[in-house]
Write a protein that holds these residues in place. Structure first.
Motif, PDB file in Angstrom:
ATOM      1  N   PHE A  34      72.109  -7.168  71.135  1.00  0.00           N
ATOM      2  CA  PHE A  34      72.369  -6.400  72.361  1.00  0.00           C
ATOM      3  C   PHE A  34      71.219  -5.414  72.595  1.00  0.00           C
ATOM      4  O   PHE A  34      70.624  -4.918  71.645  1.00  0.00           O
ATOM      5  CB  PHE A  34      73.695  -5.636  72.262  1.00  0.00           C
ATOM      6  CG  PHE A  34      74.901  -6.491  72.557  1.00  0.00           C
ATOM      7  CD1 PHE A  34      75.140  -7.672  71.859  1.00  0.00           C
ATOM      8  CD2 PHE A  34      75.814  -6.112  73.531  1.00  0.00           C
ATOM      9  CE1 PHE A  34      76.255  -8.464  72.124  1.00  0.00           C
ATOM     10  CE2 PHE A  34      76.942  -6.895  73.812  1.00  0.00           C
ATOM     11  CZ  PHE A  34      77.155  -8.068  73.099  1.00  0.00           C
ATOM     12  N   ARG A  35      70.950  -5.100  73.859  1.00  0.00           N
ATOM     13  CA  ARG A  35      69.866  -4.168  74.191  1.00  0.00           C
ATOM     14  C   ARG A  35      70.389  -2.726  74.244  1.00  0.00           C
ATOM     15  O   ARG A  35      71.560  -2.518  74.579  1.00  0.00           O
ATOM     16  CB  ARG A  35      69.254  -4.545  75.544  1.00  0.00           C
ATOM     17  CG  ARG A  35      68.568  -5.876  75.444  1.00  0.00           C
ATOM     18  CD  ARG A  35      68.046  -6.395  76.744  1.00  0.00           C
ATOM     19  NE  ARG A  35      67.451  -7.703  76.474  1.00  0.00           N
ATOM     20  CZ  ARG A  35      66.946  -8.500  77.377  1.00  0.00           C
ATOM     21  NH1 ARG A  35      66.941  -8.156  78.643  1.00  0.00           N
ATOM     22  NH2 ARG A  35      66.436  -9.656  77.032  1.00  0.00           N
ATOM     23  N   PRO A  36      69.519  -1.736  73.999  1.00  0.00           N
ATOM     24  CA  PRO A  36      69.964  -0.338  74.058  1.00  0.00           C
ATOM     25  C   PRO A  36      70.520   0.027  75.437  1.00  0.00           C
ATOM     26  O   PRO A  36      71.460   0.807  75.556  1.00  0.00           O
ATOM     27  CB  PRO A  36      68.697   0.466  73.776  1.00  0.00           C
ATOM     28  CG  PRO A  36      67.715  -0.492  73.212  1.00  0.00           C
ATOM     29  CD  PRO A  36      68.104  -1.875  73.623  1.00  0.00           C
ATOM     30  N   SER A  37      69.905  -0.499  76.494  1.00  0.00           N
ATOM     31  CA  SER A  37      70.492  -0.331  77.830  1.00  0.00           C
ATOM     32  C   SER A  37      70.334  -1.660  78.548  1.00  0.00           C
ATOM     33  O   SER A  37      69.236  -2.208  78.632  1.00  0.00           O
ATOM     34  CB  SER A  37      69.835   0.809  78.606  1.00  0.00           C
ATOM     35  OG  SER A  37      68.451   0.606  78.689  1.00  0.00           O
ATOM     36  N   GLU A  38      71.457  -2.171  79.019  1.00  0.00           N
ATOM     37  CA  GLU A  38      71.495  -3.529  79.585  1.00  0.00           C
ATOM     38  C   GLU A  38      71.498  -3.472  81.106  1.00  0.00           C
ATOM     39  O   GLU A  38      71.941  -2.492  81.713  1.00  0.00           O
ATOM     40  CB  GLU A  38      72.764  -4.229  79.070  1.00  0.00           C
ATOM     41  CG  GLU A  38      73.031  -5.631  79.602  1.00  0.00           C
ATOM     42  CD  GLU A  38      71.981  -6.681  79.224  1.00  0.00           C
ATOM     43  OE1 GLU A  38      70.876  -6.633  79.795  1.00  0.00           O
ATOM     44  OE2 GLU A  38      72.291  -7.546  78.371  1.00  0.00           O
ATOM     45  N   VAL A  39      70.956  -4.516  81.694  1.00  0.00           N
ATOM     46  CA  VAL A  39      71.126  -4.750  83.132  1.00  0.00           C
ATOM     47  C   VAL A  39      72.240  -5.783  83.221  1.00  0.00           C
ATOM     48  O   VAL A  39      72.069  -6.933  82.819  1.00  0.00           O
ATOM     49  CB  VAL A  39      69.802  -5.259  83.750  1.00  0.00           C
ATOM     50  CG1 VAL A  39      70.027  -5.753  85.160  1.00  0.00           C
ATOM     51  CG2 VAL A  39      68.766  -4.142  83.729  1.00  0.00           C
TER      52      VAL A  39
ATOM     53  N   GLY B 262      56.305  -8.069  91.016  1.00  0.00           N
ATOM     54  CA  GLY B 262      57.435  -7.162  90.807  1.00  0.00           C
ATOM     55  C   GLY B 262      58.609  -7.934  90.230  1.00  0.00           C
ATOM     56  O   GLY B 262      58.539  -9.147  90.024  1.00  0.00           O
ATOM     57  N   SER B 263      59.709  -7.205  89.990  1.00  0.00           N
ATOM     58  CA  SER B 263      60.816  -7.842  89.263  1.00  0.00           C
ATOM     59  C   SER B 263      62.161  -7.256  89.681  1.00  0.00           C
ATOM     60  O   SER B 263      62.261  -6.068  90.016  1.00  0.00           O
ATOM     61  CB  SER B 263      60.614  -7.588  87.767  1.00  0.00           C
ATOM     62  OG  SER B 263      61.798  -7.843  87.053  1.00  0.00           O
ATOM     63  N   SER B 264      63.190  -8.088  89.588  1.00  0.00           N
ATOM     64  CA  SER B 264      64.546  -7.601  89.837  1.00  0.00           C
ATOM     65  C   SER B 264      64.948  -6.530  88.820  1.00  0.00           C
ATOM     66  O   SER B 264      65.900  -5.772  89.057  1.00  0.00           O
ATOM     67  CB  SER B 264      65.540  -8.762  89.793  1.00  0.00           C
ATOM     68  OG  SER B 264      65.343  -9.523  88.623  1.00  0.00           O
TER      69      SER B 264
ATOM     70  N   SER C  81      61.396   0.450  79.823  1.00  0.00           N
ATOM     71  CA  SER C  81      59.996   0.774  80.152  1.00  0.00           C
ATOM     72  C   SER C  81      59.397  -0.364  80.971  1.00  0.00           C
ATOM     73  O   SER C  81      58.542  -0.141  81.824  1.00  0.00           O
ATOM     74  CB  SER C  81      59.174   1.036  78.889  1.00  0.00           C
ATOM     75  OG  SER C  81      59.208  -0.070  78.036  1.00  0.00           O
ATOM     76  N   TYR C  82      59.861  -1.599  80.709  1.00  0.00           N
ATOM     77  CA  TYR C  82      59.389  -2.736  81.523  1.00  0.00           C
ATOM     78  C   TYR C  82      59.733  -2.493  83.002  1.00  0.00           C
ATOM     79  O   TYR C  82      58.879  -2.594  83.888  1.00  0.00           O
ATOM     80  CB  TYR C  82      60.020  -4.042  81.034  1.00  0.00           C
ATOM     81  CG  TYR C  82      59.710  -5.215  81.949  1.00  0.00           C
ATOM     82  CD1 TYR C  82      58.497  -5.880  81.874  1.00  0.00           C
ATOM     83  CD2 TYR C  82      60.633  -5.635  82.922  1.00  0.00           C
ATOM     84  CE1 TYR C  82      58.198  -6.939  82.741  1.00  0.00           C
ATOM     85  CE2 TYR C  82      60.347  -6.688  83.775  1.00  0.00           C
ATOM     86  CZ  TYR C  82      59.128  -7.339  83.679  1.00  0.00           C
ATOM     87  OH  TYR C  82      58.848  -8.370  84.542  1.00  0.00           O
ATOM     88  N   GLY C  83      60.996  -2.179  83.272  1.00  0.00           N
ATOM     89  CA  GLY C  83      61.433  -1.945  84.654  1.00  0.00           C
ATOM     90  C   GLY C  83      60.662  -0.786  85.288  1.00  0.00           C
ATOM     91  O   GLY C  83      60.239  -0.865  86.446  1.00  0.00           O
TER      92      GLY C  83
HETATM   93  O1  F7E Z   1      67.567 -12.033  79.245  1.00  0.00           O
HETATM   94  C1  F7E Z   1      70.896 -11.607  77.705  1.00  0.00           C
HETATM   95  C2  F7E Z   1      70.026 -10.375  77.843  1.00  0.00           C
HETATM   96  O2  F7E Z   1      65.363 -12.098  78.098  1.00  0.00           O
HETATM   97  C3  F7E Z   1      68.538 -12.358  80.209  1.00  0.00           C
HETATM   98  C4  F7E Z   1      61.896 -11.589  82.338  1.00  0.00           C
HETATM   99  O3  F7E Z   1      61.234 -12.698  82.892  1.00  0.00           O
HETATM  100  O4  F7E Z   1      63.648 -11.686  83.976  1.00  0.00           O
HETATM  101  C5  F7E Z   1      63.404 -11.724  82.584  1.00  0.00           C
HETATM  102  O5  F7E Z   1      64.042 -10.639  81.933  1.00  0.00           O
HETATM  103  C6  F7E Z   1      69.903 -11.795  79.795  1.00  0.00           C
HETATM  104  C7  F7E Z   1      69.877 -10.334  79.369  1.00  0.00           C
HETATM  105  O6  F7E Z   1      65.511 -12.154  80.643  1.00  0.00           O
HETATM  106  C8  F7E Z   1      70.198 -13.073  74.476  1.00  0.00           C
HETATM  107  O7  F7E Z   1      70.662  -9.240  77.264  1.00  0.00           O
HETATM  108  C9  F7E Z   1      71.951 -12.534  75.634  1.00  0.00           C
HETATM  109  O8  F7E Z   1      70.976  -9.678  79.927  1.00  0.00           O
HETATM  110  O9  F7E Z   1      66.145 -14.122  79.373  1.00  0.00           O
HETATM  111  P1  F7E Z   1      66.111 -12.660  79.257  1.00  0.00           P
HETATM  112  P2  F7E Z   1      65.535 -10.734  81.369  1.00  0.00           P
HETATM  113  O10 F7E Z   1      65.708  -9.627  80.417  1.00  0.00           O
HETATM  114  O11 F7E Z   1      66.503 -10.845  82.489  1.00  0.00           O
HETATM  115  C10 F7E Z   1      63.219 -10.490  84.643  1.00  0.00           C
HETATM  116  C11 F7E Z   1      63.543 -10.634  86.114  1.00  0.00           C
HETATM  117  C12 F7E Z   1      61.811 -10.158  84.368  1.00  0.00           C
HETATM  118  O12 F7E Z   1      61.119  -9.589  85.205  1.00  0.00           O
HETATM  119  C13 F7E Z   1      61.357 -10.313  82.951  1.00  0.00           C
HETATM  120  O13 F7E Z   1      59.923 -10.386  82.878  1.00  0.00           O
HETATM  121  O14 F7E Z   1      70.352 -12.519  78.653  1.00  0.00           O
HETATM  122  N1  F7E Z   1      70.861 -12.213  76.362  1.00  0.00           N
HETATM  123  N2  F7E Z   1      71.560 -13.035  74.446  1.00  0.00           N
HETATM  124  C14 F7E Z   1      69.753 -12.548  75.694  1.00  0.00           C
HETATM  125  N3  F7E Z   1      68.451 -12.467  76.025  1.00  0.00           N
HETATM  126  C15 F7E Z   1      67.538 -12.919  75.127  1.00  0.00           C
HETATM  127  N4  F7E Z   1      66.227 -12.886  75.444  1.00  0.00           N
HETATM  128  N5  F7E Z   1      67.931 -13.426  73.910  1.00  0.00           N
HETATM  129  C16 F7E Z   1      69.248 -13.528  73.523  1.00  0.00           C
HETATM  130  O15 F7E Z   1      69.551 -13.990  72.433  1.00  0.00           O
END
Ligand code: F7E
Ligand code: NAP
Length: 327
Positions: free
Chosen positions: A280-285, A127-129, A151-153
């Protein structure tokens, strides 16, 4: 007698650390890999190269019940760690269908195979945060309501529900580890921490000029993957199956991660980081923070690696990587 473990996603960051961890505990370790993984050994199997002769790999796809069931039926593992998934959030916005298909159906196929052919196998679901998404309270624990934002969440909430339902309906020993972000030198290059550590190394070595990032004001609770695979194992060693939140209880922004990473090589992140709205993502956490007091109490689990040491481990490793490979 030695226990047998089956790991899906053994070629990934967590799968590779978990396989090493279980080998140290004298398990017989099996892994499911996509057929294409064995074709591109240098690429997909790089994380498990050092243990390749001590594990058994089975070609199979999470997209097919037939391939999953054959492996479960043949090995009847004591423990199954289901880590395989389309795990990249950005991609889940581009292809919701494959994310939902692989992540939900793959979990369902495994659970169904366990129920029908190996009901004594203990099952760990990754599972995931991201299940908390738009957080409903701070920090998040096992009782915090879910509000997934991708959709991942959604796929992880469904996998968690499937696991709970198989536990209740069919008495399967099934647990969900609700793990917050965990990173390492083995992290995929598309995730923000590895993108930063790899870019910092390239910039320091004169091979890259700047680093484009998206939302640098997002906050995450980042730990080290090596600490987190121990928590997965501990969950399957309890008398009764249960779900656990795993994290450090400390959060940092993406900006802070970048600041620390650049400072490790004596550079100022302000001189190199460019914010690109296209990332940026369409909907951010926006913010995630774990309350893992249940795991601390019941599993006696604690993270060992601090935030600064995590960043340093990744930057140091990428300096070596870039010097060796040139990219
Ligand atoms: O993004 C921001 C982005 O892709 C972290 C997966 O292991 O953890 C992971 O998901 C944050 C986000 O990880 C960039 O918008 C800024 O807010 O490293 P990420 P994630 O989305 O948190 C969870 C717990 C899982 O379960 C998943 O499998 O960083 N961000 N600039 C960026 N993110 C990416 N990738 N690239 C950028 O340039
Ligand atoms: P990862 O490095 O992206 O590894 C994913 C694994 O899944 C790889 O081995 C990949 O195989 C495999 N896979 C993907 N699609 C597959 C398919 N259709 N059939 C068979 N295998 C497939 O992920 P990770 O960081 O180790 O994470 C492990 C698990 O924990 C994932 O389920 C992830 O969603 C979850 N999780 C991760 C974090 C984190 O911060 N790392 C936090 C919470 C939850 P290939 O090598 O062939 O691509």
């Amino acid at each position: 007698m030695a226990k047998t473990a089956l790991i899906t996603g053994i070629t990934g960051q967590d799968g590779s650390y978990l396989a090493e961890f279980l080998l140290k505990k004298k398990y017989k370790v099996h892994g499911i890999v996509r057929r294409i993984a064995s074709e591109y050994e240098s690429h997909r199997l790089w994380r498990i190269k050092n243990i390749a002769n001590r594990i058994t790999l089975h070609a199979g796809s999470l997209e097919s019940y037939a391939s999953v069931v054959k492996i479960v039926q043949k090995i009847k593992p004591s423990e199954i760690y289901h880590l395989a998934a389309q795990s990249y959030l950005d991609y889940s916005f581009r292809d919701e269908f494959s994310t939902l298909n692989i992540n939900i159906n793959g979990t369902h196929y495994l659970l169904s195979a366990i129920r029908d052919f190996s009901p004594k196998s203990k099952f760990y679901f990754a599972g995931s945060s991201e299940m908390f998404g738009k957080v409903q309270s701070v920090p998040q624990n096992e009782k915090t309501p879910f509000y997934p934002r991708s959709s991942y969440g959604i796929s992880k909430v469904t996998g968690h529900d499937l696991t709970r339902n198989y536990r209740e309906a069919y008495k399967i020993y099934g647990c969900t580890g609700i793990l917050f972000n965990h990173e390492s030198p083995r992290r995929g290059f598309e995730f923000v921490t590895r993108k930063i550590s790899h870019s910092v190394a390239k910039i320091k070595l004169g091979l890259q000029r700047n680093l484009k990032l998206g939302n640098i004001n997002a906050y995450r609770d980042w730990g080290h993957a090596q600490d987190y695979v121990e928590a997965m194992w501990l969950m399957l060693q309890q008398k009764k199956p249960d779900d656990f939140v795993i994290g450090t209880g400390k959060q940092h922004s993406v900006k802070e991660f970048a600041k620390v990473a650049f400072s490790i090589v004596g550079l100022n992140y302000n001189d190199y980081v460019i914010v690109d709205k296209k990332l940026f993502r369409p909907s951010e956490v926006d913010t995630l923070l774990a309350n893992c007091s249940k795991a601390r109490k019941k599993l006696k689990w604690r993270p060992k690696v601090s935030f600064k040491n995590l960043v340093k481990d990744m930057v140091d490793s990428d300096l070596k990587f870039v010097k060796k490979t040139g990219y």
